[in-house]
Design an enzyme around this catalytic site. Structure first.
Site, PDB file in Angstrom:
ATOM      1  N   SER A 154      29.878 -26.705  -4.849  1.00 60.48           N
ATOM      2  CA  SER A 154      30.245 -25.081  -4.768  1.00 60.48           C
ATOM      3  C   SER A 154      31.675 -24.822  -4.490  1.00 60.48           C
ATOM      4  CB  SER A 154      29.349 -24.424  -3.837  1.00 60.48           C
ATOM      5  OG  SER A 154      29.520 -23.033  -3.956  1.00 60.48           O
ATOM      6  N   ASN A 155      32.079 -23.641  -4.361  1.00 58.49           N
ATOM      7  CA  ASN A 155      33.566 -23.323  -4.013  1.00 58.49           C
ATOM      8  C   ASN A 155      33.325 -22.294  -2.999  1.00 58.49           C
ATOM      9  OD1 ASN A 155      33.594 -20.770  -5.193  1.00 58.49           O
ATOM     10  ND2 ASN A 155      33.268 -22.190  -7.158  1.00 58.49           N
ATOM     11  N   GLY A 156      34.852 -21.851  -2.278  1.00 53.13           N
ATOM     12  CA  GLY A 156      35.006 -20.718  -1.335  1.00 53.13           C
ATOM     13  C   GLY A 156      34.959 -19.623  -1.492  1.00 53.13           C
TER      14      GLY A 156
END
Ligand code: CTP
Length: 415
Positions: free
Chosen positions: A212-214
């Protein structure tokens, strides 16, 4: 006598008065705002108090005036005012204050308040005509306008200097009209159907691990909220976030890029505008495990990845009438990379923002962006709260002229 039906009943106005010869006109403005039913709190810069005493404003507003003559402690106390204000009106605004506001200087009560402001700001400059025409002053006015402030331009006429020119504080009725317009709920997106994507996507590696990412989703949620507030029907297709769905918005939760593509594609025909604010993951595990991988089962082999679909590219190949807006998350060369994406994904607008580092767009409550549109110079918007940025972006989206594409694009979504 004001009543609940007065046009500005219940509205809280901060009237900031700065040191111009036009200070006396702020008295008329205060009376007019009060007659309309607004509760007005006056703040004065130190130089304004040399033209008219705070007592005059105190008597007319019925509440104590905050001024730079007070101690720093008093200043802090009055900062809480900005949290509850509906609008900050700076009238008259000197060239000096205009510069301070544009630069974010916080060496007086007004400058400090302006930096914590959550509501719109209406700025009414008053100065000598040559000063108003000076490129530095014009630049500051433009900077503030780009940040969402409303500038009520000074009027032409005889000036205190004895000259004739454009520098007189706008008439109180003109200022009142600008304030009322800002306070009116805008319904300019009525009849529009807006499809917004937001947040990160999640690609499973096994049932407990994912890629995933932030992305926090704040920008997309702010756009959904603003569009709904302005009358649009809004569907928000969102990856996992900690945020609550804004009122009046239909929430469609998704996890993977593929889920997001399906959810958006199913509603694409319905939409008049697609705002792709999601930070879609570009890769997924090629063979996700359907049971949890125990650590002693892993003997050092690399995770095999494959590309996820490019959602914007896939949808722009099917577009008929929709405005298409993308976001670009870049760590460097914002404009160059953004222009390439604008063109490759055949978008009407691309909002480029910086990720990584202290000012990262990810997770922040405010953002500074560069708006790219075909055939126009890049247009920067300086740092503002994301909710305010959402309104500025919606203003820009509204002006996009979209030419219906009868020929679907030949580009493949994985290209
Ligand atoms: N986007 C998309 N599908 C993807 C990746 C991105 O629809 N698989 C959308 C994003 O929602 C955004 C725009 O495309 O609106 C640009 O996203 P960005 O991540 O900045 O660019 P990429 O296309 O992923 O290109 P690169 O990885 O080379 O920066």
């Amino acid at each position: 006598m004001t009543t609940a039906n007065s046009p500005m009943a219940g509205k809280r106005v901060i009237l900031a008065v700065t040191g111009s010869i036009a200070v006396y006109k702020a008295i008329g403005l205060l009376r007019l705002l009060s007659q309309q039913g607004a509760t007005v709190h006056v703040i004065m810069t130190e130089s304004a108090t040399r033209f008219v005493t705070p007592l005059t404003f105190e008597v007319l507003s019925g509440s104590p005036v905050t001024s730079d003559l007070f101690s720093g402690q008093e200043e802090m106390k009055h900062l809480s005012l900005t949290a509850h204000a509906d609008v900050l009106v700076v009238a008259p605004c000197t060239a000096n204050t205009l510069a301070k506001l544009a630069l974010g200087l916080a060496d007086n009560v007004l400058g400090t308040m302006a930096l914590t402001l959550q509501c719109p700001m209406v700025i009414c400059p008053a100065m000598d005509g040559e000063m108003w025409a000076h490129p530095t002053v014009q630049g500051h006015a433009k900077t503030l306008e780009n940040r969402g402030a409303i500038i009520v331009e000074p009027e032409k006429g005889p000036l205190a200097s004895g000259q004739w020119g454009q520098g007189r504080l706008a008439a109180e009725e003109v200022i009142l009209a600008a304030v009322q317009k800002v306070l009116q709920p805008r319904r300019d997106w009525l009849g529009e159907r807006v499809l917004v994507s937001a947040g990160p996507t999640r690609e499973p590696i096994d049932p407990v691990r994912f890629l995933s990412n932030g992305s926090s989703g704040k920008m997309g949620y702010a756009i959904a909220e603003a569009a709904a507030a302005r009358g649009a029907e809004v569907v928000l297709v969102s990856g996992p976030t900690q945020l609550e769905c804004p009122q009046g918005v239909l929430h469609v939760p998704v996890e993977t890029a593929n889920d997001m593509l399906q959810a958006l594609a199913a509603r694409f025909d319905w939409a008049t505008t697609l705002v792709m604010a999601a930070a879609v993951g570009d890769f997924r595990a090629k063979d996700p495990h359907n049971h949890k991988v125990k650590k002693d089962q892993w003997n050092g082999e690399a995770l095999q990845l494959e590309r996820t679909p490019d959602i914007l590219l896939a949808l722009s190949a099917q577009r008929t009438h929709q405005r298409m807006i993308g976001f670009a998350a870049e760590t460097d060369n914002l404009v160059e990379h953004g222009q390439a994406k604008l063109q490759r994904k055949q978008l009407d607008m691309l909002v480029a923002n910086q990720v990584g580092g202290e000012d990262s767009a990810f997770g922040n409550d405010s953002n500074a962006v560069i708006v790219l549109t075909p055939n126009a110079a890049p247009s920067p918007i300086s740092r503002v709260p994301k909710r305010q940025l959402a309104d500025i972006l919606l203003d820009r989206m509204k002006t996009l002229s979209v030419s219906p594409q009868s020929q679907p694009s030949a580009l493949h979504p994985l290209s």
